[in-house]
Design an enzyme around this catalytic site. Structure first.
Site, PDB file in Angstrom:
ATOM      1  N   LYS A 125      44.805 -35.575  21.188  1.00 20.18           N
ATOM      2  CA  LYS A 125      44.973 -35.163  22.315  1.00 20.18           C
ATOM      3  C   LYS A 125      43.841 -33.500  22.100  1.00 20.18           C
ATOM      4  O   LYS A 125      42.814 -34.088  22.809  1.00 20.18           O
ATOM      5  CB  LYS A 125      45.708 -35.650  22.897  1.00 20.18           C
ATOM      6  N   ARG A 164      54.820 -37.041  30.600  1.00 22.25           N
ATOM      7  CA  ARG A 164      55.496 -37.469  29.227  1.00 22.25           C
ATOM      8  C   ARG A 164      56.007 -38.013  29.511  1.00 22.25           C
ATOM      9  O   ARG A 164      57.268 -39.021  28.847  1.00 22.25           O
ATOM     10  CB  ARG A 164      56.027 -36.595  28.468  1.00 22.25           C
ATOM     11  N   ARG A 195      48.827 -31.309   8.395  1.00 26.64           N
ATOM     12  CA  ARG A 195      48.221 -30.897   9.758  1.00 26.64           C
ATOM     13  C   ARG A 195      48.348 -29.039   9.928  1.00 26.64           C
ATOM     14  O   ARG A 195      49.567 -29.092   9.622  1.00 26.64           O
ATOM     15  CB  ARG A 195      48.202 -30.866  10.886  1.00 26.64           C
ATOM     16  N   ARG A 209      53.376 -25.963  12.789  1.00 27.76           N
ATOM     17  CA  ARG A 209      54.218 -25.638  13.608  1.00 27.76           C
ATOM     18  C   ARG A 209      55.492 -26.714  12.612  1.00 27.76           C
ATOM     19  O   ARG A 209      55.406 -26.753  11.620  1.00 27.76           O
ATOM     20  CB  ARG A 209      53.565 -27.361  14.408  1.00 27.76           C
ATOM     21  N   ARG A 212      59.868 -37.646  17.525  1.00 32.66           N
ATOM     22  CA  ARG A 212      59.229 -37.334  18.751  1.00 32.66           C
ATOM     23  C   ARG A 212      58.440 -38.619  18.776  1.00 32.66           C
ATOM     24  O   ARG A 212      58.012 -38.844  19.662  1.00 32.66           O
ATOM     25  CB  ARG A 212      57.881 -36.613  18.013  1.00 32.66           C
TER      26      ARG A 212
HETATM   27  P1  AMP Z   1      52.773 -31.215  21.855  1.00 30.08           P
HETATM   28  O1  AMP Z   1      52.619 -30.108  21.085  1.00 30.08           O
HETATM   29  O2  AMP Z   1      52.644 -31.752  22.663  1.00 30.08           O
HETATM   30  O3  AMP Z   1      53.353 -32.072  20.582  1.00 30.08           O
HETATM   31  O4  AMP Z   1      54.769 -30.917  21.938  1.00 30.08           O
HETATM   32  C1  AMP Z   1      55.336 -30.085  21.403  1.00 30.08           C
HETATM   33  C2  AMP Z   1      56.875 -30.148  21.976  1.00 30.08           C
HETATM   34  O5  AMP Z   1      57.243 -29.298  23.038  1.00 30.08           O
HETATM   35  C3  AMP Z   1      57.984 -32.144  22.493  1.00 30.08           C
HETATM   36  O6  AMP Z   1      57.773 -32.612  21.224  1.00 30.08           O
HETATM   37  C4  AMP Z   1      58.684 -31.393  23.475  1.00 30.08           C
HETATM   38  O7  AMP Z   1      59.667 -31.251  22.558  1.00 30.08           O
HETATM   39  C5  AMP Z   1      57.553 -30.144  23.842  1.00 30.08           C
HETATM   40  N1  AMP Z   1      56.908 -30.394  25.313  1.00 30.08           N
HETATM   41  C6  AMP Z   1      54.881 -30.860  25.300  1.00 30.08           C
HETATM   42  N2  AMP Z   1      55.582 -30.908  26.732  1.00 30.08           N
HETATM   43  C7  AMP Z   1      56.217 -31.618  26.876  1.00 30.08           C
HETATM   44  C8  AMP Z   1      56.291 -32.292  28.024  1.00 30.08           C
HETATM   45  N3  AMP Z   1      55.038 -33.026  28.585  1.00 30.08           N
HETATM   46  N4  AMP Z   1      57.407 -32.389  28.653  1.00 30.08           N
HETATM   47  C9  AMP Z   1      58.371 -32.139  28.141  1.00 30.08           C
HETATM   48  N5  AMP Z   1      58.594 -31.811  26.443  1.00 30.08           N
HETATM   49  C10 AMP Z   1      57.250 -31.872  25.726  1.00 30.08           C
END
Ligand code: AMP
Length: 219
Positions: free
Chosen positions: A13, A88, A127, A161, A172
């Site tokens: 994404k 999400r 990554r 990360r 996740r």
């Molecule tokens: P991402 O970078 O999108 O993979 O997000 C990393 C982490 O941030 C996720 O595993 C969640 O803990 C938190 N997070 C990101 N976006 C959301 C969202 N829309 N709702 C809840 N938690 C989020």
């Protein structure tokens, strides 16, 4: 017009959002990036989110809805945004619909980048990004041309990360299937869902997304 990119962690994404921004004049809004910035700055929201993110769980709906609501008031979002990692949960999707209606905006498309679980662990655990410009790389699939030097800006520092380890990735993915996958029927029911095969090359996925957006007359 605003656009939601859906798909599992590691599905591409963020990579695709960056590639679509210039062509369509859209701004990428990644709640993950915003939360990581909040954690790095030590803000109140960052303190609340850190442990949840490290555990591979979802931060509370209220926090992310609040962040997006505020961000959508900035002038640079007027030409349209790509939501990356948001919504999400179904509650977030409903809040987004209400928010967009209130702000006179329109969600033109929700596009799922579909990738089977077994491909995702390798993708995520390998990554890393340039600390200076944020360009994305991978130990196996996308190495910098010269080892240790960013192709885009010449930077020599790279970051991984904290939540990109095998154990957290599995959690996740669990959160994705339990809480985020129900958004697919939600958007299908609204007639805005398209699906793209995310196992293809990065450039092929971009082409498939562009074809959908060209048809949707973005702008
Ligand atoms: P991402 O970078 O999108 O993979 O997000 C990393 C982490 O941030 C996720 O595993 C969640 O803990 C938190 N997070 C990101 N976006 C959301 C969202 N829309 N709702 C809840 N938690 C989020």
């Amino acid at each position: 017009m605003d656009l939601v990119l859906l798909g599992p962690p590691g599905g591409g994404k963020g990579t695709q959002a960056k590639r679509l921004m210039d062509k369509f004049g859209l701004v990428q809004l990644s709640t993950g990036d915003m939360l990581r910035a909040a954690v790095a700055s030590g803000s109140e929201i960052g303190k609340r989110a850190k442990a949840v993110m490290d555990a591979g769980q979802l931060v509370s709906d209220d926090i992310v809805i609040g962040i997006i609501d505020e961000r959508l008031d900035a002038p640079d979002t007027k030409g349209g945004v790509i939501f990356d990692g948001f919504p999400r949960t179904v509650a977030q999707a409903e809040a987004l619909d209400a928010m967009l209606a209130r702000k006179g905006r329109r969600l033109g498309h929700a596009i799922e980048i579909r990738v089977p679980d077994q491909l995702l662990i390798d993708r995520i655990t390998g990554r890393f990004t340039c600390a200076k410009c944020g360009a994305g790389y991978h130990d196996q699939f996308q190495k910098p041309k010269a080892a240790g030097v960013c192709d885009k800006c010449g930077g020599t520092e790279f970051v991984r990360r904290a939540d990109d380890n095998a154990e957290t990735v599995t959690k996740r993915l669990g959160a994705y299937h339990a809480q985020t996958a129900p958004l697919l029927p939600y958007y299908e029911g609204k007639g805005v869902l398209s699906v793209v095969d995310g196992t293809q090359d990065i450039a092929e996925v971009t082409r498939a997304l562009e074809a959908i957006l060209d048809g949707a007359k973005v702008g």
